[in-house]
Design an enzyme around this catalytic site. Structure first.
Site, short mmCIF file in Angstrom:
data_model
loop_
_atom_site.label_atom_id
_atom_site.label_comp_id
_atom_site.label_asym_id
_atom_site.label_seq_id
_atom_site.Cartn_x
_atom_site.Cartn_y
_atom_site.Cartn_z
N ALA A 27 44.30 46.00 41.07
CA ALA A 27 43.98 45.01 40.04
C ALA A 27 45.00 44.99 38.90
O ALA A 27 45.24 43.95 38.30
CB ALA A 27 42.59 45.29 39.48
N ARG A 39 36.40 46.02 37.25
CA ARG A 39 35.69 47.26 36.95
C ARG A 39 35.70 47.57 35.45
O ARG A 39 34.82 48.25 34.94
CB ARG A 39 36.30 48.43 37.70
CG ARG A 39 35.93 48.39 39.16
CD ARG A 39 36.66 49.48 39.94
NE ARG A 39 36.80 49.08 41.33
CZ ARG A 39 35.81 49.10 42.21
NH1 ARG A 39 34.63 49.54 41.87
NH2 ARG A 39 36.03 48.70 43.44
N ASP A 107 42.98 37.81 44.93
CA ASP A 107 43.38 36.64 44.14
C ASP A 107 44.48 35.78 44.75
O ASP A 107 44.85 34.74 44.20
CB ASP A 107 43.79 37.09 42.72
CG ASP A 107 44.87 38.18 42.73
OD1 ASP A 107 45.75 38.15 43.61
OD2 ASP A 107 44.83 39.05 41.84
N HIS A 122 40.67 43.90 51.00
CA HIS A 122 39.34 43.45 50.58
C HIS A 122 39.15 41.95 50.82
O HIS A 122 38.27 41.34 50.22
CB HIS A 122 39.11 43.78 49.10
CG HIS A 122 39.09 45.26 48.83
ND1 HIS A 122 39.17 45.80 47.56
CD2 HIS A 122 39.03 46.33 49.67
CE1 HIS A 122 39.14 47.12 47.64
NE2 HIS A 122 39.07 47.47 48.91
N CYS A 158 27.49 23.54 61.19
CA CYS A 158 26.40 24.20 61.94
C CYS A 158 25.27 24.70 61.04
O CYS A 158 24.33 25.32 61.51
CB CYS A 158 26.96 25.36 62.77
SG CYS A 158 27.27 26.87 61.83
N SER A 197 44.22 52.55 40.35
CA SER A 197 43.84 53.88 39.87
C SER A 197 43.69 54.84 41.05
O SER A 197 43.53 56.04 40.86
CB SER A 197 42.54 53.80 39.08
OG SER A 197 41.55 53.19 39.88
ZN LIG Z 1 29.34 26.85 60.82
#
Ligand SMILES: [Zn+2]
Length: 248
Positions: A27, A39, A107, A122, A158, A197
């Protein structure tokens, strides 16, 4: 204790002789783009609790809570621009010295700066997908739907649940991305860590993997980490300024 100029000289030497650099970002690299570390940030993350993946799947009320927070978060992410630190890493890749960027960030700023090989541990908040059929949308389209009044957007094809392509709490880490990240780190000759960190799994594994593979380590982070003793050079300065001066 050597001064910053001497550290810069030393780090420049490491970069100039390296040919398989792996960058690892957290970050801290994006704070100079105006994105606060969630955080340590007040405000938004204090007003909302974390909705786990299991809660998101299980209940409409949890999804409404999740999306109302996202609706406030997304505009800032869409507006954020890469800073000199992101650009410096893209330049190193273009010069054929940097293999990939491994990032904890969601980001998309490395890609905006021109980095091609980015491993997102992530996931990313710049798109969202249907959890059933896999159909994907840019996050801006989902944001439009939220602003138009949808509280719990579903798939237009869907009717499955739609979720940002981030790894939520309670959701498994992406196996392929993790494996790629470990392989690249084990094989690098210079590990450039910026703005993490190194406190959480799996971030705390990578410095040791790089060190055991024989790589030099350069750390650029505002605060000390538990792995600073492995680093040949560590800076506690602005990532944008340091990385620019290392790569100019
Ligand atoms: Zn779908």
């Amino acid at each position: 204790m050597i001064d910053v100029d001497e550290q810069v000289r030393l780090a420049r030497g490491l970069i100039s002789t390296a040919s398989r650099i792996v960058a690892f970002s957290g970050a801290g690299i994006s704070t100079e783009s105006g994105l606060a570390d969630f955080r340590s940030q007040g405000g938004l993350w204090e007003r909302y609790r974390i909705v786990t993946f299991q809660e998101f799947i299980a209940s409409h009320a949890s999804r409404v809570e999740y999306w109302s927070m996202r609706r406030e978060l997304i505009p800032g992410l869409i507006a954020a621009q890469p800073n000199p630190a992101h650009h410096a890493l893209a330049k190193l890749e273009e010069a054929g010295k940097l293999r990939c960027v491994i990032t904890q960030n969601i980001d998309g700023l490395h890609q905006s700066a021109g980095s091609k090989r980015v491993i997102e541990l992530h996931g990313t908040n710049m798109s969202a997908s249907c959890l059933d059929c896999g159909r994907q949308w840019p996050i801006a389209e989902i944001q439009q739907r939220l602003e138009a009044g949808e509280l719990d957007p579903h798939c237009t094809a869907c009717h499955g649940l739609v979720k940002p392509d981030t790894v939520s709490f309670g959701q498994a880490m992406p196996v392929e991305a993790m494996e790629q990240a470990y392989r690249a780190t084990a094989d690098c000759d210079l590990f450039l860590m910026i703005g993490s960190s190194l406190e959480v799994q799996p971030a705390n594994q990578f410095p040791m993997v790089a060190h055991q593979g024989g790589a030099h380590l350069i750390f650029i982070n505002r605060t000390a980490t538990a792995f600073d003793h492995l680093a040949t050079v560590s800076f506690s300065e602005s990532a944008g300024r340091i990385l620019s001066s290392l790569t100019e």
